[in-house]
Write a protein that holds these residues in place. Structure first.
Motif, PDB file in Angstrom:
ATOM      1  N   ARG A 210      -0.234  36.127  43.159  1.00  0.00           N
ATOM      2  CA  ARG A 210       0.916  35.524  43.844  1.00  0.00           C
ATOM      3  C   ARG A 210       2.008  35.145  42.857  1.00  0.00           C
ATOM      4  NH1 ARG A 210       0.806  29.707  44.742  1.00  0.00           N
ATOM      5  NH2 ARG A 210      -0.976  28.795  43.666  1.00  0.00           N
ATOM      6  N   ALA A 211       3.218  35.404  43.266  1.00  0.00           N
ATOM      7  CA  ALA A 211       4.367  35.161  42.382  1.00  0.00           C
ATOM      8  C   ALA A 211       5.281  34.072  42.943  1.00  0.00           C
ATOM      9  CB  ALA A 211       5.138  36.453  42.182  1.00  0.00           C
ATOM     10  N   GLY A 212       4.681  33.052  43.592  1.00  0.00           N
ATOM     11  CA  GLY A 212       5.496  31.977  44.133  1.00  0.00           C
ATOM     12  C   GLY A 212       6.079  32.295  45.497  1.00  0.00           C
ATOM     13  N   ARG A 213       6.005  33.546  45.886  1.00  0.00           N
ATOM     14  CA  ARG A 213       6.499  33.989  47.178  1.00  0.00           C
ATOM     15  C   ARG A 213       5.304  34.236  48.081  1.00  0.00           C
ATOM     16  NH1 ARG A 213       9.013  37.800  44.755  1.00  0.00           N
ATOM     17  NH2 ARG A 213      10.749  36.685  43.835  1.00  0.00           N
ATOM     18  N   ALA A 214       5.446  33.937  49.353  1.00  0.00           N
ATOM     19  CA  ALA A 214       4.355  34.163  50.300  1.00  0.00           C
ATOM     20  C   ALA A 214       4.196  35.665  50.545  1.00  0.00           C
ATOM     21  CB  ALA A 214       4.656  33.449  51.605  1.00  0.00           C
ATOM     22  N   ASN A 215       2.982  36.143  50.402  1.00  0.00           N
ATOM     23  CA  ASN A 215       2.694  37.554  50.615  1.00  0.00           C
ATOM     24  C   ASN A 215       1.399  37.637  51.427  1.00  0.00           C
ATOM     25  OD1 ASN A 215       1.904  40.220  50.451  1.00  0.00           O
ATOM     26  ND2 ASN A 215       2.357  40.429  48.278  1.00  0.00           N
ATOM     27  N   PRO A 216       1.449  38.148  52.653  1.00  0.00           N
ATOM     28  CA  PRO A 216       0.237  38.181  53.481  1.00  0.00           C
ATOM     29  C   PRO A 216      -0.902  38.999  52.866  1.00  0.00           C
ATOM     30  CG  PRO A 216       2.030  39.407  54.522  1.00  0.00           C
ATOM     31  CD  PRO A 216       2.606  38.729  53.326  1.00  0.00           C
ATOM     32  N   HIS A 217      -0.592  39.895  51.916  1.00  0.00           N
ATOM     33  CA  HIS A 217      -1.642  40.701  51.277  1.00  0.00           C
ATOM     34  C   HIS A 217      -2.571  39.859  50.411  1.00  0.00           C
ATOM     35  CE1 HIS A 217      -0.249  44.466  52.827  1.00  0.00           C
ATOM     36  NE2 HIS A 217       0.979  44.224  52.393  1.00  0.00           N
ATOM     37  N   LEU A 218      -2.145  38.639  50.076  1.00  0.00           N
ATOM     38  CA  LEU A 218      -3.011  37.749  49.304  1.00  0.00           C
ATOM     39  C   LEU A 218      -4.294  37.444  50.077  1.00  0.00           C
ATOM     40  CD1 LEU A 218      -0.468  35.107  47.972  1.00  0.00           C
ATOM     41  CD2 LEU A 218      -1.699  36.792  46.634  1.00  0.00           C
ATOM     42  N   LEU A 219      -4.213  37.535  51.398  1.00  0.00           N
ATOM     43  CA  LEU A 219      -5.356  37.184  52.244  1.00  0.00           C
ATOM     44  C   LEU A 219      -6.213  38.391  52.616  1.00  0.00           C
ATOM     45  CD1 LEU A 219      -3.369  34.792  54.617  1.00  0.00           C
ATOM     46  CD2 LEU A 219      -4.689  34.167  52.598  1.00  0.00           C
ATOM     47  N   ASP A 220      -5.858  39.584  52.117  1.00  0.00           N
ATOM     48  CA  ASP A 220      -6.581  40.811  52.482  1.00  0.00           C
ATOM     49  C   ASP A 220      -8.070  40.762  52.165  1.00  0.00           C
ATOM     50  OD1 ASP A 220      -4.304  41.892  53.526  1.00  0.00           O
ATOM     51  OD2 ASP A 220      -3.968  43.322  51.897  1.00  0.00           O
ATOM     52  N   LYS A 221      -8.439  40.131  51.063  1.00  0.00           N
ATOM     53  CA  LYS A 221      -9.849  40.125  50.658  1.00  0.00           C
ATOM     54  C   LYS A 221     -10.630  38.963  51.268  1.00  0.00           C
ATOM     55  CE  LYS A 221      -9.012  42.501  46.324  1.00  0.00           C
ATOM     56  NZ  LYS A 221      -8.711  42.322  44.931  1.00  0.00           N
ATOM     57  N   LEU A 222      -9.927  38.096  51.997  1.00  0.00           N
ATOM     58  CA  LEU A 222     -10.556  36.912  52.578  1.00  0.00           C
ATOM     59  C   LEU A 222     -11.468  37.291  53.741  1.00  0.00           C
ATOM     60  CD1 LEU A 222     -10.115  33.994  51.672  1.00  0.00           C
ATOM     61  CD2 LEU A 222      -8.574  33.709  53.601  1.00  0.00           C
ATOM     62  N   ARG A 223     -12.688  36.776  53.721  1.00  0.00           N
ATOM     63  CA  ARG A 223     -13.657  37.014  54.797  1.00  0.00           C
ATOM     64  C   ARG A 223     -13.932  35.687  55.505  1.00  0.00           C
ATOM     65  NH1 ARG A 223     -12.297  41.439  54.651  1.00  0.00           N
ATOM     66  NH2 ARG A 223     -13.239  43.199  53.659  1.00  0.00           N
ATOM     67  N   VAL A 224     -13.960  35.730  56.846  1.00  0.00           N
ATOM     68  CA  VAL A 224     -14.186  34.540  57.664  1.00  0.00           C
ATOM     69  C   VAL A 224     -15.477  34.726  58.444  1.00  0.00           C
ATOM     70  CG1 VAL A 224     -13.215  33.125  59.509  1.00  0.00           C
ATOM     71  CG2 VAL A 224     -11.699  34.253  57.896  1.00  0.00           C
ATOM     72  N   ASP A 225     -16.258  33.643  58.552  1.00  0.00           N
ATOM     73  CA  ASP A 225     -17.506  33.697  59.308  1.00  0.00           C
ATOM     74  C   ASP A 225     -17.176  33.724  60.800  1.00  0.00           C
ATOM     75  OD1 ASP A 225     -20.248  33.670  59.817  1.00  0.00           O
ATOM     76  OD2 ASP A 225     -20.283  31.477  59.987  1.00  0.00           O
ATOM     77  N   TYR A 226     -17.364  34.872  61.431  1.00  0.00           N
ATOM     78  CA  TYR A 226     -17.059  35.032  62.848  1.00  0.00           C
ATOM     79  C   TYR A 226     -18.365  35.324  63.574  1.00  0.00           C
ATOM     80  CZ  TYR A 226     -14.662  36.729  67.054  1.00  0.00           C
ATOM     81  OH  TYR A 226     -14.210  36.897  68.341  1.00  0.00           O
TER      82      TYR A 226
END
Length: 184
Positions: A27-43
């Motif tokens: 992240r470069a101080g700017r919001a980028n939705p790709h930062l969350l691409d690797k995030l896994r949530v317990d569903y």
């Protein structure tokens, strides 16, 4: 291009793609939705990508908004964000989660640039290792008299040009990402 070096070019291309993917998660101080691409949530006991359980949007330059499709997923999403290495604290209003990106300090920007350069160097090493493997295959083919010595030299030159091309591309990507991080 010689057919013998096509698989090696594909491997070099994959090294470059992997580097680009790593860069997108910095992240470069700017919001980028790709930062969350690797995030896994317990569903329901199943680790699922965040994008499959919520809508992710960027309402402003330094904020990401996550709107779960099921309100009870808010707690799970927050837990996943806190457990990640993003270094962000989520806040919610019962319906949506907001991630606010703080302004990066000069020191943090320099650390990030160092990290970018380290990742780039690893990618260059990978490309050079692919070159070494390709040259070994070509030498073996020449020893087994599958190709002539002249062909070996020509193919090795092609491999070197390919290596140079990918190393230059890695340098360009690194320069662009470093510039993005250092731009306030």
């Amino acid at each position: 291009m010689n057919e013998r070096i096509k698989p090696f070019e594909e491997k070099m291309g994959k090294s470059l793609d992997a580097l680009r993917e790593e860069f997108s998660s910095i992240r470069a101080g700017r919001a980028n939705p790709h930062l969350l691409d690797k995030l896994r949530v317990d569903y329901y006991g199943q680790p699922s990508p965040l994008q499959s359980v919520a809508n992710v949007s960027v309402p402003e330059a330094r904020a990401i908004q996550i709107q779960p499709w099921e309100p009870k997923m808010i707690k799970e999403i927050e837990k996943a964000i806190l457990a990640s290495d993003l270094g962000l604290t989520p806040s919610n209003d019962g319906k949506v989660i907001r991630l606010v990106f703080p302004e990066l300090t000069e020191e943090r920007r320099k650390e990030l640039v160092k990290d970018v350069k380290k990742k780039a160097e690893n990618a260059k090493v990978a490309v050079r290792n692919i070159r070494r493997d390709a040259n070994a295959v070509i030498k073996k083919a020449e020893k087994a008299s599958e190709i002539s010595e002249d062909e070996q030299k020509l193919i090795e030159d092609e491999i070197q040009k390919l290596t140079d091309k990918y190393v230059e591309e890695i340098d360009r990507e690194t320069e662009a990402k470093s510039k993005e991080i250092l731009t306030v």
